[in-house]
Motif scaffolding. Structure first.
Motif, mmCIF file in Angstrom:
data_model
loop_
_atom_site.group_PDB
_atom_site.id
_atom_site.type_symbol
_atom_site.label_atom_id
_atom_site.label_comp_id
_atom_site.label_asym_id
_atom_site.label_seq_id
_atom_site.Cartn_x
_atom_site.Cartn_y
_atom_site.Cartn_z
ATOM 1 N N LEU A 1 0.845 -1.186 0.000
ATOM 2 C CA LEU A 1 0.000 0.000 0.000
ATOM 3 C C LEU A 1 0.883 1.239 0.000
ATOM 4 O O LEU A 1 1.836 1.338 0.770
ATOM 5 N N GLN A 2 0.551 2.197 -0.881
ATOM 6 C CA GLN A 2 1.304 3.449 -0.966
ATOM 7 C C GLN A 2 1.222 4.180 0.362
ATOM 8 O O GLN A 2 0.149 4.250 0.929
ATOM 9 N N THR A 3 2.248 4.782 0.817
ATOM 10 C CA THR A 3 3.578 4.650 0.277
ATOM 11 C C THR A 3 4.421 3.701 1.136
ATOM 12 O O THR A 3 5.349 3.060 0.644
ATOM 13 N N GLY A 4 4.060 3.607 2.425
ATOM 14 C CA GLY A 4 4.910 2.877 3.362
ATOM 15 C C GLY A 4 4.977 1.387 3.123
ATOM 16 O O GLY A 4 5.956 0.730 3.475
ATOM 17 N N VAL B 1 0.323 -5.541 1.997
ATOM 18 C CA VAL B 1 1.433 -5.204 2.892
ATOM 19 C C VAL B 1 1.370 -3.713 3.201
ATOM 20 O O VAL B 1 1.283 -2.885 2.293
ATOM 21 N N ASP B 2 1.362 -3.372 4.494
ATOM 22 C CA ASP B 2 1.428 -1.959 4.871
ATOM 23 C C ASP B 2 2.405 -1.812 6.020
ATOM 24 O O ASP B 2 2.761 -2.793 6.671
ATOM 25 N N ALA C 1 -10.397 0.255 2.643
ATOM 26 C CA ALA C 1 -10.375 0.865 1.311
ATOM 27 C C ALA C 1 -9.612 -0.030 0.332
ATOM 28 O O ALA C 1 -10.031 -0.211 -0.821
ATOM 29 N N ALA C 2 -8.518 -0.612 0.789
ATOM 30 C CA ALA C 2 -7.720 -1.470 -0.085
ATOM 31 C C ALA C 2 -8.498 -2.714 -0.488
ATOM 32 O O ALA C 2 -8.393 -3.178 -1.630
#
Lengths: 187, 339
Positions: A54-57, A116-117, A128-129
């Protein structure tokens, strides 16, 4: 790598001031190695896996996990990145702009997707993802890997793989970067 | 009052670049098998088209639908306008029905600005008279960005030649602003009768002889020649126009290899451009239409969905629609002023 997206709503940007280092770079890489092995164990191999950061981390973590899984399983595990700005439930409440266009490397239908976050907090980013993922095909299963679980969940969402459980106050901020994991405030 | 996009000036270089960056994300959305995101769920967009338009209107409608917004479409001929309702009453009626944004196409310059004074909703200028057509310019800039590549979204070092009826062209006006804002050099070419009477303050040079500028052109932007211009005695004949300012095969051979040919459509094949030249690879008219949808998605998302953090101001809270938004003091305040 900001984790502002997962922090409490009143926090609107600012500069991160670290108060304490929670994990060093070596701790993070050990946690990633453990998570990679847990993924292989749970999925009985790496066949059919797709990693989505997941953007950005989450993006660099997903890339590290992909190379670890590739070396464990002996076969390349595709990795993509996802920006969930257009799926957020707080659109219009604050400025939201995508960092980079989403890139999904394969049709997800029938695959096992590992989101992955870097940090999970309220769970709204993950919700949301999940909505966004459904637009790329019907995955056989979706699993969630995070480096830090802060608690404070507002939705019934749980991570399958956790680097470190880190109890925090809501007004604190957790930063995951190449230098490890730090806790502090946005000032 | 919400923010509006009435002129390219409302964006400035940083704003154009932010829209380009957003357009990349929406181009990705448009390429999916399910090209729809829930970003503007619950928002209503009213399309007020007082002039005939196919591509701009359908492009806006497609953009709104891909953002999950509802569209209220309004065709003048089948509406109360034919019963004599004023523009203002129409805007207030649709506002009362809950429109969050108006997309306005009108034959009079300034119509969109008037509408923005009468409503709290966001307003997008989809073409007002001879004045401006900002979303066309944004689609053109995005098309050039996709073609020339580069992550910086600039046109520095490029030479754009805009050919034809500049005087009556809102597309030319918006594109001069957008191209020069991004750093391009612009030359206007055409008969003196079709040049604006005064070009003071325009950051352009003017040339009459097309053959002289073509070897140095990176972008040739052909404007549509409307047949009524010959009736107004601004031109001797269409054949004369084609002979001097049309992109014929002979002239196409003068272009450098890197050149791109653009046209806002609809094209008069055989007038502004040779029918065969129009189908060559360097003619990106199809891309201009295709890129119109993600660019208009970006504009609608910027107006209704989110602030638009630009490079310098990311992290700052921008005005968003709604009662608590910062109120600009002047009508049609630019983005900078809103900040």
């Amino acid at each position: 790598m900001s984790t502002e997206a997962e922090s409490a709503p009143p926090v609107m940007g600012g500069v991160f001031a670290a108060r304490a280092q929670v994990l060093g770079p070596d701790d993070v890489s050990r946690a990633l190695t453990r998570i990679a092995h847990e993924i292989v164990e749970r999925n009985k191999g790496t066949a059919g896996l797709v990693l989505v950061g997941l953007q950005t981390g989450g993006v660099p973590l997903a890339e590290s996990l992909s190379s670890l899984l590739t070396s464990i399983g002996g076969q390349a595990v595709p990795v993509g990145r996802m920006d969930i700005s257009f799926y957020r439930d707080d659109l219009g409440l604050r400025p939201v702009a995508p960092e980079e266009a989403t890139f999904i490397p394969a049709d997800l239908t029938g695959r096992v997707v590992i989101l992955v976050d870097d940090v999970i907090c309220t769970g709204r980013t993950v919700r949301a993802a999940l909505g966004a993922l459904a637009d790329y095909g019907r995955a056989r299963a979706v699993q969630l890997a995070v480096m830090v679980d802060r608690g404070h969940r507002e939705l019934p969402i749980k991570a399958d793989y956790v680097g470190k459980n880190l109890p925090t106050r809501r007004d604190e901020h957790v930063e995951v970067s190449a230098g490890g994991v730090a806790i502090g405030e946005l000032v | 009052m919400s923010r509006s996009l009435l002129s390219v000036d409302d964006l400035g270089a940083a704003g154009i670049q932010s829209i380009m960056r957003l357009s990349d994300s929406f181009a990705e959305v448009s390429s999916r098998s399910i090209p729809r995101v829930p970003a503007l769920r619950g928002k209503t967009i009213a399309a007020l088209f007082y002039e005939d338009s196919t591509r701009t209107r359908l492009s806006f409608e497609a953009a709104a639908k891909r953002l999950s917004a509802d569209v209220m479409s309004f065709a003048v001929k089948s509406s109360s306008m034919s019963k004599g309702e004023s523009l203002r009453d129409t805007v207030q009626t649709l506002g009362a029905m809950g429109a969050d944004a108006f997309v306005v196409r009108h034959a009079s310059a300034g119509a969109a600005r008037l509408v923005s004074r009468w409503t709290d909703a966001a307003v997008v200028n989809a073409g007002d008279g001879w004045h401006e057509h900002p979303t066309q310019a944004l689609a053109d800039c995005y098309t050039l960005h996709r073609r020339f590549g580069g992550a910086a979204f600039t046109m520095a070092g490029l030479h754009a030649v805009i050919v034809g009826d500049v005087k009556h062209s809102r597309v030319a006006r918006s594109n001069v602003k957008a191209f020069t804002a991004l750093g391009a050099r612009v030359t206007l070419v055409g008969p003196a009768t079709l040049m604006p009477p005064c070009l003071d303050g325009w950051p352009v040079s003017v040339e009459v002889d097309l053959d002289r500028v073509l070897p140095d052109a990176d972008i040739v932007y052909l404007l549509r020649l409307q047949s009524e211009r010959t009736d107004e005695s601004l031109l001797p004949s269409q054949r004369e126009y084609t002979a001097r300012w049309g992109l014929t095969r002979r002239r196409a051979a003068l272009l450098p290899g890197r050149a791109t040919v653009m046209h806002p459509g609809p094209m008069n094949r055989g007038v502004e451009i040779d029918p065969e030249v129009a189908d060559r690879e360097f003619c990106v008219v199809g891309d201009q239409v295709r890129n119109g949808v993600p660019v208009r998605m970006a504009v609608l998302f910027w107006l209704l969905g989110s602030g638009l953090p630009t490079g310098e101001s990311s992290g700052q809270v921008l005005a968003v629609d709604g009662g608590d938004a910062h109120q600009p003091d002047s009508i049609g305040a630019s983005d900078e002023e809103v900040r």
